[in-house]
Each structure stands twice: as C-alpha cells, then as structure tokens.
Design an enzyme around this catalytic site. Sequence first.
Site, PDB file in Angstrom:
ATOM      1  N   LYS A 199       0.841  -1.203   0.000  1.00  0.00           N
ATOM      2  CA  LYS A 199       0.000   0.000   0.000  1.00  0.00           C
ATOM      3  C   LYS A 199       0.875   1.251   0.000  1.00  0.00           C
ATOM      4  CE  LYS A 199      -3.526   2.470   2.466  1.00  0.00           C
ATOM      5  NZ  LYS A 199      -4.663   2.335   3.381  1.00  0.00           N
ATOM      6  N   LYS A 252      -2.427  -1.806  -3.564  1.00  0.00           N
ATOM      7  CA  LYS A 252      -3.244  -0.584  -3.576  1.00  0.00           C
ATOM      8  C   LYS A 252      -2.389   0.673  -3.631  1.00  0.00           C
ATOM      9  CE  LYS A 252      -6.123   1.912  -0.396  1.00  0.00           C
ATOM     10  NZ  LYS A 252      -6.566   1.913   0.995  1.00  0.00           N
TER      11      LYS A 252
HETATM   12  O1  PB1 Z   1     -10.610   4.252  -2.333  1.00  0.00           O
HETATM   13  C1  PB1 Z   1      -9.641   4.687  -1.668  1.00  0.00           C
HETATM   14  O2  PB1 Z   1      -9.050   5.754  -1.955  1.00  0.00           O
HETATM   15  C2  PB1 Z   1      -9.181   3.870  -0.484  1.00  0.00           C
HETATM   16  C3  PB1 Z   1      -8.383   4.689   0.524  1.00  0.00           C
HETATM   17  C4  PB1 Z   1      -7.780   3.818   1.618  1.00  0.00           C
HETATM   18  C5  PB1 Z   1      -8.823   2.926   2.256  1.00  0.00           C
HETATM   19  N1  PB1 Z   1      -8.251   1.727   2.755  1.00  0.00           N
HETATM   20  C6  PB1 Z   1      -6.957   4.640   2.607  1.00  0.00           C
HETATM   21  C7  PB1 Z   1      -6.851   6.069   2.150  1.00  0.00           C
HETATM   22  C8  PB1 Z   1      -5.995   6.941   3.043  1.00  0.00           C
HETATM   23  O3  PB1 Z   1      -4.792   6.701   3.142  1.00  0.00           O
HETATM   24  O4  PB1 Z   1      -6.564   7.843   3.608  1.00  0.00           O
HETATM   25  C9  PB1 Z   1      -7.469   4.546   4.035  1.00  0.00           C
HETATM   26  C10 PB1 Z   1      -6.347   4.214   4.961  1.00  0.00           C
HETATM   27  N2  PB1 Z   1      -6.779   3.707   6.206  1.00  0.00           N
END
Ligand code: PB1
Length: 330
Positions: A199, A252
């Site tokens: 991520k 991601k």
């Molecule tokens: O669709 C998205 O942009 C997902 C974002 C993702 C959700 N797991 C993270 C975005 C962020 O870093 O704010 C949330 C992290 N906990």
Amino acid sequence: MLSLPLRPRRLRASASVRNLVRECRLHRQQLILPVFVSEKAGEPQPVRSMPGVVQHSLASLVEEARRISDLGLPAILLFGIPAEKDEGASQAYAGKGIVQRAVRAVKQAAPGLTVITDVCLCEYTSHGHCGLVEGHGSDYRVVNDASVELLARTALSHAEAGADVVAPSDMMDGRVGAIRSALDAHRHHDVAIMSYAAKFCSAFYGPFRDAAESAPQFGDRRTYQMDPANALEALREVAIDIEEGCDLLIVKPGLPYLDLLWRVKERFELPTAVYNVSGEYAMLKAAAMNGWLDEKRAALELMTGFRRAGADMIITYWAKDLVPWLDEEA
Ligand code: PB1
C-alpha cells in the site's frame, strides 16, 4: 514452410472467435464493493467527489447489502464513520460502534454475503492519522506499537460482531501478526486476514477521504504508507505480512501499480486483490460526465487490465455497475 504473410487477424475476424480466444475474463464473483456506513446519516448521503457512492445509514446499508447479495456479488468491504472521533480512536474498537453494529445487521440480513471490515484508526481519530499520534503540528510522530494494540482490539471487535475477514489498511509494522494472535487467542481461527500488504502513499485517495471524513489534519502518511517509487520495499512488505499470517493480499492503489500487482502475484501466489481506489474512480467518472470517455467501456478495460496483471479479486466502486455490463459483454 510458413504461409506468408502470417495472419493473426484471423482470430479477430468475428465476435465469436474473439470470445473463444479471449485470454482473461472477469466474473461478478471476483468483485468486492467498498461501502461506507455513517453513524450520523439518517439517510444515504451522496459523496460529492464519488458520483454514485453514498455514506449509508445503518438502515440503508442493510437494504444495500440485500441488493448486493441478490446481484450475486460475493463480498463488501465495510468502512465506518462514527458520530464522535477522538485522539485515541475509541470508537474503532467499541463493541457497539457503527461498524460492529453494521456487521451484525448485514450478517443477519444477508448471511451469504462475505463481510470484510477495514481495520484502521484514521476514520476514528480526531487527527485523521491511521495510528496514535504523539506531539502536534510539524513536530509529531505516529506511534507504531501502541497503535498496533488498538488495531488488534479493533479487528477482534469486528470478529466478535461476525466479520468474515478483517483487512488492516493502516500500514503499521507488525499489525498482521498482532491481529492474528488476538483473533486466535479468542478462538476466531476462522476469521481471515486480508492485508493491504503493498500500500502506497498515493495522491489517489482524496475522494475516499471525503467519503470517510478521514483526511489527516496535519502532516501526511509518508512515515507509514510506502514511497510510490519503491517496488522492492513493497515485495519485502508482502513477505513480512505473509510471514505474520495473512491469508489474502491487497495491492493498492491499482492503476499506477500494475507492475507491483504482477510481481506480487508471480512471486507469492497467494489470492491477491487489487484496490481500484477512489481517485481512479473519480477521474473516470469526471471524464465520462464531461463526455470525454465512455465510462462503461473504459471501466471494463480497467478491470481487464487488473485481471491481466494477475488480480484474483478487484475491490472497486463499480462492482454493482459491472454486473449488468458483464452480462451484456458475455
Ligand atoms: O478508495 C480509496 O481511496 C481507499 C483509501 C484507503 C482505504 N483503505 C486509505 C486512504 C488513506 O490513506 O486515507 C485509508 C487508509 N486507512
């Protein structure tokens, strides 16, 4: 003796032949729909930057879960927005928190639907970071081990509520092992962990932060989410999460990281999801609303790219739209 010229166009001559030789396909059973449930919403609240996406109330989420199940989609990825946030993210692991109540209600209304819960603190902290923070303003740090303890408590509270899978998206070190230990210590051996193992600190999360009201109030996520330039670091992160006991992987964002998706799948061979994130969704939506792109064709092409790059599952805000689109394409 080859008959020249070689004629690969023979296999593009008709829809039927093209369908016959198509190398990768997408089925609704490979789609996961992210959904938002808000403790404050009396009725669905549209998310301005994500046309078609809403913050559900508990009641509308239950109805949506039935519709999703009836469509034949296999799973949702659940995000909660509590009425109150605090520095300690206390609502993240509250037994009667919004996500915990939503899991119970969805499992009752649509028992066949797999409920995956996002495990993070950012939607529950007043500062919006994915972990606990020491200090303020420019002089702060996100505290790892104390955050991991709360993440394990959060995952456990989701399991107690009936979640089938927990998905830690926080990027703290050691959270997968701590969550696995907590689940097993409370006899939740059957609850799987879907780790956001690769991520990145991406510019493509903005619309999500509108939906989840989770933007960091100061600083950024660079000390815990990965540098987009680092592929080898991502492979090391995946290896660590597998070592700590995760069952499923997420890469991601999706579009800017298809190389990582391919490398992760080739090397680790675990069931791997790609997260088609909010910014990828919003940019195509905006282009389509301006008449610059054909949304259906472009979205199907995106999904084909994710599958071709190795995704077994696709987490996408288009999941419901794709069901009729895929039927038309079949
Ligand atoms: O669709 C998205 O942009 C997902 C974002 C993702 C959700 N797991 C993270 C975005 C962020 O870093 O704010 C949330 C992290 N906990």
